[in-house]
Design a protein around this motif. Sequence first.
Motif, PDB file in Angstrom:
ATOM      1  N   TYR A 152       0.832  -1.193   0.000  1.00  0.00           N
ATOM      2  CA  TYR A 152       0.000   0.000   0.000  1.00  0.00           C
ATOM      3  C   TYR A 152       0.874   1.252   0.000  1.00  0.00           C
ATOM      4  CZ  TYR A 152      -3.582  -3.313   1.487  1.00  0.00           C
ATOM      5  OH  TYR A 152      -4.428  -4.390   1.562  1.00  0.00           O
ATOM      6  N   ALA A 153       0.460   2.238  -0.778  1.00  0.00           N
ATOM      7  CA  ALA A 153       1.162   3.525  -0.810  1.00  0.00           C
ATOM      8  C   ALA A 153       0.963   4.251   0.519  1.00  0.00           C
ATOM      9  CB  ALA A 153       0.621   4.379  -1.949  1.00  0.00           C
ATOM     10  N   ALA A 154       1.934   5.075   0.897  1.00  0.00           N
ATOM     11  CA  ALA A 154       1.856   5.826   2.155  1.00  0.00           C
ATOM     12  C   ALA A 154       0.581   6.667   2.207  1.00  0.00           C
ATOM     13  CB  ALA A 154       3.090   6.706   2.320  1.00  0.00           C
ATOM     14  N   SER A 155       0.199   7.278   1.094  1.00  0.00           N
ATOM     15  CA  SER A 155      -1.014   8.113   1.087  1.00  0.00           C
ATOM     16  C   SER A 155      -2.268   7.283   1.316  1.00  0.00           C
ATOM     17  CB  SER A 155      -1.120   8.899  -0.221  1.00  0.00           C
ATOM     18  OG  SER A 155      -1.173   8.014  -1.321  1.00  0.00           O
ATOM     19  N   THR A 156      -2.286   6.050   0.822  1.00  0.00           N
ATOM     20  CA  THR A 156      -3.425   5.148   1.043  1.00  0.00           C
ATOM     21  C   THR A 156      -3.517   4.780   2.521  1.00  0.00           C
ATOM     22  OG1 THR A 156      -3.267   4.253  -1.192  1.00  0.00           O
ATOM     23  CG2 THR A 156      -4.419   2.887   0.444  1.00  0.00           C
ATOM     24  N   ILE A 157      -2.384   4.476   3.118  1.00  0.00           N
ATOM     25  CA  ILE A 157      -2.341   4.118   4.541  1.00  0.00           C
ATOM     26  C   ILE A 157      -2.864   5.283   5.380  1.00  0.00           C
ATOM     27  CG2 ILE A 157      -0.797   3.550   6.477  1.00  0.00           C
ATOM     28  CD1 ILE A 157       1.016   2.208   4.200  1.00  0.00           C
ATOM     29  N   LYS A 158      -2.370   6.482   5.103  1.00  0.00           N
ATOM     30  CA  LYS A 158      -2.817   7.663   5.845  1.00  0.00           C
ATOM     31  C   LYS A 158      -4.316   7.895   5.661  1.00  0.00           C
ATOM     32  CE  LYS A 158       1.638  10.007   5.560  1.00  0.00           C
ATOM     33  NZ  LYS A 158       2.356  11.147   4.989  1.00  0.00           N
ATOM     34  N   LYS A 159      -4.805   7.723   4.450  1.00  0.00           N
ATOM     35  CA  LYS A 159      -6.222   7.931   4.147  1.00  0.00           C
ATOM     36  C   LYS A 159      -7.090   6.942   4.912  1.00  0.00           C
ATOM     37  CE  LYS A 159      -9.766   9.323   1.522  1.00  0.00           C
ATOM     38  NZ  LYS A 159     -10.508  10.477   1.938  1.00  0.00           N
TER      39      LYS A 159
ATOM     40  N   ARG B 176      -3.003  13.063   3.382  1.00  0.00           N
ATOM     41  CA  ARG B 176      -1.901  13.996   3.639  1.00  0.00           C
ATOM     42  C   ARG B 176      -1.619  14.162   5.133  1.00  0.00           C
ATOM     43  NH1 ARG B 176      -0.900  17.854  -0.781  1.00  0.00           N
ATOM     44  NH2 ARG B 176      -2.079  17.141  -2.570  1.00  0.00           N
ATOM     45  N   ALA B 177      -2.075  13.229   5.934  1.00  0.00           N
ATOM     46  CA  ALA B 177      -1.882  13.305   7.384  1.00  0.00           C
ATOM     47  C   ALA B 177      -0.398  13.295   7.735  1.00  0.00           C
ATOM     48  CB  ALA B 177      -2.583  12.135   8.066  1.00  0.00           C
ATOM     49  N   SER B 178      -0.069  13.951   8.813  1.00  0.00           N
ATOM     50  CA  SER B 178       1.313  13.959   9.306  1.00  0.00           C
ATOM     51  C   SER B 178       1.589  12.660  10.065  1.00  0.00           C
ATOM     52  CB  SER B 178       1.521  15.150  10.247  1.00  0.00           C
ATOM     53  OG  SER B 178       0.784  14.949  11.450  1.00  0.00           O
ATOM     54  N   LYS B 179       2.857  12.428  10.368  1.00  0.00           N
ATOM     55  CA  LYS B 179       3.237  11.249  11.177  1.00  0.00           C
ATOM     56  C   LYS B 179       2.544  11.295  12.534  1.00  0.00           C
ATOM     57  CE  LYS B 179       6.509   9.116   8.716  1.00  0.00           C
ATOM     58  NZ  LYS B 179       6.349   7.765   8.210  1.00  0.00           N
ATOM     59  N   THR B 180       2.490  12.480  13.128  1.00  0.00           N
ATOM     60  CA  THR B 180       1.840  12.632  14.435  1.00  0.00           C
ATOM     61  C   THR B 180       0.353  12.296  14.348  1.00  0.00           C
ATOM     62  OG1 THR B 180       3.448  14.321  15.073  1.00  0.00           O
ATOM     63  CG2 THR B 180       1.386  14.251  16.329  1.00  0.00           C
ATOM     64  N   GLU B 181      -0.310  12.788  13.325  1.00  0.00           N
ATOM     65  CA  GLU B 181      -1.741  12.489  13.143  1.00  0.00           C
ATOM     66  C   GLU B 181      -1.963  10.996  12.930  1.00  0.00           C
ATOM     67  OE1 GLU B 181      -3.383  16.605  11.113  1.00  0.00           O
ATOM     68  OE2 GLU B 181      -2.217  15.223   9.870  1.00  0.00           O
TER      69      GLU B 181
ATOM     70  N   GLU C 292       4.500   4.202  23.950  1.00  0.00           N
ATOM     71  CA  GLU C 292       5.386   5.015  23.124  1.00  0.00           C
ATOM     72  C   GLU C 292       5.863   4.189  21.940  1.00  0.00           C
ATOM     73  OE1 GLU C 292       8.523   7.240  24.981  1.00  0.00           O
ATOM     74  OE2 GLU C 292       7.338   7.507  26.807  1.00  0.00           O
ATOM     75  N   PHE C 293       5.717   4.745  20.746  1.00  0.00           N
ATOM     76  CA  PHE C 293       6.228   4.082  19.549  1.00  0.00           C
ATOM     77  C   PHE C 293       7.749   4.089  19.602  1.00  0.00           C
ATOM     78  CE2 PHE C 293       2.089   5.782  18.231  1.00  0.00           C
ATOM     79  CZ  PHE C 293       1.496   4.632  17.740  1.00  0.00           C
ATOM     80  N   LYS C 294       8.355   2.972  19.242  1.00  0.00           N
ATOM     81  CA  LYS C 294       9.813   2.876  19.240  1.00  0.00           C
ATOM     82  C   LYS C 294      10.410   3.760  18.147  1.00  0.00           C
ATOM     83  CE  LYS C 294       9.596  -1.833  21.003  1.00  0.00           C
ATOM     84  NZ  LYS C 294       8.170  -2.092  20.837  1.00  0.00           N
ATOM     85  N   SER C 295       9.644   3.927  17.049  1.00  0.00           N
ATOM     86  CA  SER C 295      10.083   4.755  15.932  1.00  0.00           C
ATOM     87  C   SER C 295       8.896   4.975  14.992  1.00  0.00           C
ATOM     88  CB  SER C 295      11.218   4.069  15.163  1.00  0.00           C
ATOM     89  OG  SER C 295      10.705   2.976  14.428  1.00  0.00           O
ATOM     90  N   ASP C 296       9.093   5.868  14.021  1.00  0.00           N
ATOM     91  CA  ASP C 296       8.086   6.054  12.971  1.00  0.00           C
ATOM     92  C   ASP C 296       7.909   4.773  12.161  1.00  0.00           C
ATOM     93  OD1 ASP C 296       7.761   8.697  13.749  1.00  0.00           O
ATOM     94  OD2 ASP C 296       8.956   9.523  12.096  1.00  0.00           O
TER      95      ASP C 296
ATOM     96  N   ALA D  73       4.277   0.586  10.381  1.00  0.00           N
ATOM     97  CA  ALA D  73       3.935  -0.834  10.226  1.00  0.00           C
ATOM     98  C   ALA D  73       2.536  -1.119  10.793  1.00  0.00           C
ATOM     99  CB  ALA D  73       4.979  -1.710  10.907  1.00  0.00           C
ATOM    100  N   MET D  74       2.197  -0.485  11.915  1.00  0.00           N
ATOM    101  CA  MET D  74       0.846  -0.648  12.471  1.00  0.00           C
ATOM    102  C   MET D  74      -0.192  -0.089  11.500  1.00  0.00           C
ATOM    103  SD  MET D  74       1.288   0.322  16.468  1.00  0.00           S
ATOM    104  CE  MET D  74       2.684  -0.281  17.403  1.00  0.00           C
ATOM    105  N   GLY D  75       0.126   1.058  10.900  1.00  0.00           N
ATOM    106  CA  GLY D  75      -0.770   1.649   9.904  1.00  0.00           C
ATOM    107  C   GLY D  75      -0.961   0.746   8.700  1.00  0.00           C
ATOM    108  N   VAL D  76       0.112   0.098   8.266  1.00  0.00           N
ATOM    109  CA  VAL D  76       0.034  -0.845   7.151  1.00  0.00           C
ATOM    110  C   VAL D  76      -0.904  -1.997   7.506  1.00  0.00           C
ATOM    111  CG1 VAL D  76       1.342  -2.523   5.766  1.00  0.00           C
ATOM    112  CG2 VAL D  76       2.325  -0.281   6.238  1.00  0.00           C
ATOM    113  N   ALA D  77      -0.736  -2.562   8.699  1.00  0.00           N
ATOM    114  CA  ALA D  77      -1.588  -3.684   9.124  1.00  0.00           C
ATOM    115  C   ALA D  77      -3.053  -3.257   9.226  1.00  0.00           C
ATOM    116  CB  ALA D  77      -1.089  -4.243  10.457  1.00  0.00           C
ATOM    117  N   LEU D  78      -3.308  -2.066   9.769  1.00  0.00           N
ATOM    118  CA  LEU D  78      -4.690  -1.569   9.848  1.00  0.00           C
ATOM    119  C   LEU D  78      -5.287  -1.378   8.456  1.00  0.00           C
ATOM    120  CD1 LEU D  78      -4.354   0.999  12.771  1.00  0.00           C
ATOM    121  CD2 LEU D  78      -5.795  -1.059  12.764  1.00  0.00           C
ATOM    122  N   THR D  79      -4.475  -0.921   7.514  1.00  0.00           N
ATOM    123  CA  THR D  79      -4.940  -0.735   6.140  1.00  0.00           C
ATOM    124  C   THR D  79      -5.312  -2.073   5.512  1.00  0.00           C
ATOM    125  OG1 THR D  79      -3.606   1.255   5.899  1.00  0.00           O
ATOM    126  CG2 THR D  79      -4.314   0.178   3.859  1.00  0.00           C
TER     127      THR D  79
END
Length: 164
Positions: A102-109, A116-121, A137-141, A146-152
């Motif tokens: 999945y593209a980063a924009s798809t994951i954010k959407k 166009r969401a930020s990393k924080t959002e 606390e997330f260990k890193s972005d 990766a969590m966003g990818v799984a949710l997508t």
Amino acid sequence: MTEIFVLGLDVSMNSTGWAVLGVKGEAVRLIDSGIVKANTKKAHGERLTKQRENFEQILNEYPIEYAAREAGFSQHKKATQVLFKAYGVAEEYFSKMGLVEYAASTIKKVVTGSGRASKTELQQAIEVELNLPDDFEFKSDDESDAMGVALTLIEKKKLRKGAK
């Protein structure tokens, strides 16, 4: 009703994020997550071997049924070539699961409602969606991606409605 295990990956040569989510009925929970941190002084082959060993460890620990990764991108030719070595390892290792991308924009959407969401959002939306504790606390972005990818993947494959 059995729980379905989903793996999300944010693959890179130096810091691959991974997350295992469980889906049972309508509920989604974080099972485990982390990053595969590589020693940047090591040769590419050694870093790729470490990544593959970590993938094997994850699959030995969790009965993953679905896997997805964030689509790779880079503005520089050499960086792209290095990144796609790591993508090749993930592609080969998870091919039997029908690895999707999945593209980063798809994951954010999917996760936030805005491509166009930020990393924080994105991280805030993940915290809410997975009902993470206030002190999480997330260990890193890379881990949160990766969590966003799984949710997508869960949303795109409609696993909540199709849970066994």
